[in-house]
Write an enzyme that holds these catalytic residues in place. Structure first.
Site, mmCIF file in Angstrom:
data_model
loop_
_atom_site.group_PDB
_atom_site.id
_atom_site.type_symbol
_atom_site.label_atom_id
_atom_site.label_comp_id
_atom_site.label_asym_id
_atom_site.label_seq_id
_atom_site.Cartn_x
_atom_site.Cartn_y
_atom_site.Cartn_z
ATOM 1 N N GLU A 69 0.813 -1.205 -0.123
ATOM 2 C CA GLU A 69 0.069 -0.021 0.016
ATOM 3 C C GLU A 69 0.976 1.378 0.159
ATOM 4 O OE1 GLU A 69 0.955 -1.359 4.012
ATOM 5 O OE2 GLU A 69 -0.038 -2.363 2.294
ATOM 6 N N ASP A 129 21.771 18.959 -30.446
ATOM 7 C CA ASP A 129 21.951 19.931 -31.686
ATOM 8 C C ASP A 129 23.346 20.541 -31.365
ATOM 9 O OD1 ASP A 129 21.413 21.612 -33.746
ATOM 10 O OD2 ASP A 129 20.741 23.152 -32.419
ATOM 11 N N ASP A 154 14.588 21.935 -33.862
ATOM 12 C CA ASP A 154 14.816 20.791 -32.913
ATOM 13 C C ASP A 154 13.467 20.437 -32.449
ATOM 14 O OD1 ASP A 154 17.499 20.911 -33.090
ATOM 15 O OD2 ASP A 154 17.788 22.975 -31.882
ATOM 16 N N ASN A 160 7.497 -14.392 3.199
ATOM 17 C CA ASN A 160 6.762 -14.783 4.309
ATOM 18 C C ASN A 160 5.637 -15.608 3.772
ATOM 19 O OD1 ASN A 160 7.954 -12.822 5.946
ATOM 20 N ND2 ASN A 160 6.650 -11.321 5.473
ATOM 21 N N ASN A 190 3.144 -5.909 9.951
ATOM 22 C CA ASN A 190 3.129 -5.465 8.809
ATOM 23 C C ASN A 190 3.022 -3.828 8.764
ATOM 24 O OD1 ASN A 190 2.831 -5.797 5.678
ATOM 25 N ND2 ASN A 190 0.978 -4.380 5.858
ATOM 26 N N ASP A 225 5.951 -1.242 7.217
ATOM 27 C CA ASP A 225 5.498 -0.203 6.116
ATOM 28 C C ASP A 225 6.077 1.201 6.661
ATOM 29 O OD1 ASP A 225 4.223 -1.908 4.558
ATOM 30 O OD2 ASP A 225 2.283 -1.365 5.325
#
Length: 882
Positions: A315, A357, A629, A693, A718, A722
């Protein structure tokens, strides 16, 4: 009196669908004949203006009445749009669905933790996107476009946003048409309407052109439209509509909500996201079935499967991507590089070929006139006089050569001033003729047509040559003499143009391209176009970082090769524009790989070279600043221009350089690779960790008589993991990583996941055995101890993987994370160690671990780091990259 193109455009769309003629749709209730068929004086009167333009006060009042000259797509999203976008992604929606399921089944702890994860992800992404948008708007103001208008009777430059109906706008080659205009004057004005029609062939616009009887308004020769650009010629027009009331603005309202074209960066993110979602959809049902079948408690198995699904959901990916790109853009702005399109940062990092260029990019933007010679190589004041008159009286875009001529001529005391002449007419420059002409009335009561341009194109229109003030036929011998002189000047590093003239009787008045024949060659002007001091070190630095530099120029091969040698570019092969024109696309694709210098290339040829390089699998950048260009800048994966470039070049570019030094290009490339590296780092961390896991969960679920971890414990773990990754956008990359271009490799991510994921699973199983055999956590009554042991080991090993994967080197010793990432991961690991001893830990079913556990923990983590480093080194040797 204002005419609204917006109503017309909507009517046009309706009419087209019905098979009608859009030219007959009334504009705001007014007959369109007012602008299409009326004389210039009537148009000016209807718009409440004159040749002298609007007054300052009147312009200010009209700006307040009609609003800024901006279209819908240019408005920055409001804060609520950003908030909605932060919610509206697949990962957040999946978490919300899982939270809803948990709420329906009464697991409020899971609901709380999932919602906390959602809030953290959404708030972080919202803050980053909102800040990046505000920063982007401020950066865009630094590269704003201006228009030349007449106000209060004098010409001045004003921001395009401040144009109002009734303004008199002046157009020349390279300009973007800033609003919808009714032409009131024009001279060989050709406009590209590709942005509106898709047609690449320019169309001629004429103030006195014959109105088209049928067809779209775009076919009307007297009208120019916002979003188109001037290819050649000059013109002036009265603004009839601005902003959303323009033709372009009306069409923009229909496409403002449509998705932009996906870049390689977008496609890479999408592929990875789909990979992770598919992995989740396959593995979660398997976890659910294994737990349900082995333990018989399907409700508990369901909650655990939901928790695993949450753990597999990256997430934070949208937040990490947004924050990393925004940080990259801000860092680049500090180095005087403005990013107009955020994914272009990654494109810079992926670029492996840079086409540039020559004039104004590799060379200085100040050309010096050094010599003016007749055909015999002698100094000629007449050549200087003619060149001066041509440059002084041309009303179009004055290029570097014109400015050099004017600056040099004004220092000559014996030169007759331009005030002794009167401008009669001019024939503007275009890239097919490669020359331009002005006609002046002289004191001898005659009209003198003076032409300057490229050597071969000038020799084609000359029949005579002036030597010692006498005309002689320009036979083949004298032509070869001229070419030999030019070659010698080119080899000395001079850029050379030819000057010619032709006399006409007084009163002719109007001149066209057909009059550029039978001319008399006066001589040549030689300019010194020295390379920029930063060109050679910049090219060397780019090559050291895996970017091949190719030079594409409209100039001849001798001068181009000389400049290339001066900037240290080794020439592997030179391909000329005429040779390219005879090649098929397949032949050109092969040729552009072998050659690195291209000369005498027309504008469309530059874009064709870029396409050929892309067809060969390259990520191509193009650096240029001229109107010739623009097609190549637009075609390139990342278009680069400078703040002093013509309008169309700046508008086509993704990246704008505010400094003249090319060294900022290297900084941009490195920043792009840092940005890509941090995003790629997060993805590899998430995929490998999640894959490991799942292996651990499947084995433990089949083996244990209880869940290896309670759903709320898995969710807490978790959430902490995170949080440890939110500082990844602030991390640094190893110098070795920045040495080569970086591109998305979806197969590489899957392969990496298969190799690194099982490494963490090995030590998860070691922990399982430790808790089972040593601590005798084997029964449902002792499951809390087992779960506490895996909770701590799993969280610490997952957090350590951040430091292991972020570098190819030995973590902590040879490569250290940036302070924000190091601090945050340390805090998360500390929290993981303390939670089992806290009241919160008891609430979620954890218990304090015995002291003897921690020496085993240190040994397990040290072994994990050691084995991961071995696998990492083997992987890098096996596949050649990390």
């Amino acid at each position: 009196m204002l005419v609204s193109f917006g109503n017309k455009a909507r009517g046009m769309i309706r009419r087209r669908r019905a098979g009608g003629n859009d030219a007959q749709v009334p504009w705001a209730g007014k007959d369109p004949a007012l602008l299409i068929h009326s004389e210039v004086s009537e148009v000016l009167e209807a718009l409440g203006t004159s040749w002298e333009g609007l007054g300052t006060d009147e312009a200010r009042e009209r700006l307040a009445r009609y609003g800024a000259n901006t279209v819908v797509r240019e408005k920055a999203p409001r804060w609520w749009n950003h908030l909605w976008d932060a919610f509206n992604n697949a990962f957040i929606l999946l978490l919300l669905v899982l939270a809803g399921i948990a709420a329906l089944t009464g697991d409020m702890d899971a609901v709380f933790i999932i919602c906390t994860m959602v809030v953290i992800s959404v708030v972080l992404r919202f803050v980053q996107e909102y800040r990046s948008t505000r920063a982007a708007e401020q950066l865009k103001q630094m590269v704003g476009t201006t228009a030349t208008v007449t106000r209060d009777g004098a010409r001045r430059e004003v921001p395009v946003e401040e144009l109002v109906p009734g303004d008199i706008v002046h157009l020349s080659a390279g300009d973007m048409v800033p609003a919808d205009l009714r032409l009131i004057a024009s001279k060989d004005l050709f406009v590209s309407q590709a942005a509106l029609t898709g047609e690449s062939v320019p169309v001629e616009k004429m103030a006195q052109g014959t109105p088209a009887a049928d067809g779209s308004l775009l076919d009307q020769p007297r009208l120019c439209f916002m979003g188109t650009n001037v290819v050649s010629g000059t013109g002036a027009g009265a603004v009839v509509s601005t902003g959303t009331n323009t033709y372009f603005g009306a069409l923009a309202r229909h496409v403002v909500a449509s998705r932009r074209v996906e870049t390689e960066f977008d496609r890479g993110i999408s592929r990875v996201s789909l990979l992770l979602i598919r992995f989740t959809l396959v593995m979660v049902p398997v976890v659910f079935l294994v737990n349900g079948l082995t333990k018989g408690d399907w409700t508990q198995a369901f909650f655990f499967a939901v928790s695993v699904a949450v753990g597999l959901t990256p997430e934070m990916l949208p937040m990490v991507v947004t924050a990393t790109l925004a940080r990259g853009a801000v860092n680049m702005s500090r180095k005087k590089v403005i990013v107009k399109r955020l994914p272009a940062i990654q494109d810079l990092g992926a670029m492996n070929v840079l086409c540039s260029d020559k004039t104004g990019t590799l060379t200085q933007d100040k050309v010096i006139l050094v010599r003016y010679l007749d055909i015999r190589g002698r100094d000629s004041e007449k050549v200087l006089q003619l060149g001066y008159l041509n440059s002084y009286y041309q009303t179009g875009l004055k290029n570097l050569l014109d400015r050099a001529i004017l600056e040099h001529a004004e220092l000559q005391e014996n030169l007759r001033l331009a005030t002794d002449y009167r401008l009669v007419d001019e024939i503007p420059f275009d890239f097919s003729r490669r020359r331009m002409s002005v006609c002046v009335e002289t004191e001898k009561r005659e009209e003198l047509l003076i032409t300057k341009g490229a050597i071969e194109e000038m020799l084609e229109v000359c029949e005579y040559v002036e030597i010692d003030r006498k005309p002689y036929p320009l036979d083949e011998h004298r032509r070869e003499t001229a070419r030999k002189l030019v070659r010698e000047l080119n080899e000395e590093g001079f850029r050379v143009i030819a000057i010619a003239f032709r006399r006409f009787p007084l009163g002719r008045g109007r001149y066209t391209r057909e009059d550029e024949r039978g001319m008399t060659l006066a001589g040549f002007m030689a300019f010194l176009d020295p390379p920029k001091d930063s060109a050679a070190p910049a090219i060397r630095a780019l090559q050291e970082h895996g970017v091949e530099v190719k030079v594409i120029s409209g100039d001849n091969e001798v001068v181009t090769a000389r400049v290339c040698r001066e900037v240290g570019l080794e020439i592997r092969g030179i391909l000329l524009g005429p040779e390219m024109a005879r090649m098929s696309d397949e032949e050109l694709t092969e040729a552009v790989q072998k050659n690195n210098v291209f000369a005498r290339v027309p504008p469309e040829g530059k874009a064709r070279i870029v396409r050929a390089l892309q067809a060969a699998g390259n990520v191509v950048g193009f650096l240029g600043d001229g109107i010739n260009d623009a097609p190549a800048i637009k075609q390139a994966d990342v278009g680069i221009s400078v703040n002093t470039a013509v309008d169309i070049a700046r508008e086509s570019a993704d990246v704008i350089l505010l400094e003249k030094s090319l060294m900022v290009l290297e900084e941009g490339v490195l920043e792009g690779r840092r940005t890509f590296g941090n995003v790629y780092k997060y993805i590899r961390m998430g995929t490998s960790s999640n894959f490991g896991n799942v292996f651990s969960v499947l084995g433990a679920s089949a083996w244990l008589p209880f869940l290896p971890m309670q759903p709320v414990q898995l969710l807490t773990q978790n959430l902490l993991y995170d949080l440890s990754q939110t500082a990844i956008p602030f991390d640094r990359m190893d110098e070795e990583y920045l040495k080569v271009p970086r591109r998305w490799e979806a197969s590489g991510i899957a392969r990496f996941m298969l190799f690194m994921g099982p490494v963490s699973s090995i030590f998860d199983y070691v922990t399982f055995c430790l808790m089972w055999f040593f601590f005798w956590a084997r029964t449902p009554e002792t499951q809390s101890l087992f779960q506490s042991g895996w909770f701590v080991e799993g969280l610490l090993s997952q957090t350590l993987i951040v430091h292991i994967i972020r570098t190819h080197k030995v973590p902590f010793l040879e490569s250290r994370a940036a302070p924000p990432l190091a601090l945050l991961t340390a805090l998360v690991m500390l929290a993981g160690l303390l939670i089992p001893f806290s009241g919160f830990g008891r609430t979620i079913g954890l218990q304090p671990l015995p002291p003897v556990y921690f020496p085993f923990l240190v040994l397990i983590l040290a072994s994990y780091v050691f084995l991961a480093q071995i696998v990492k080194n083997w992987y890098a040797r096996r596949y050649g990259y990390w």
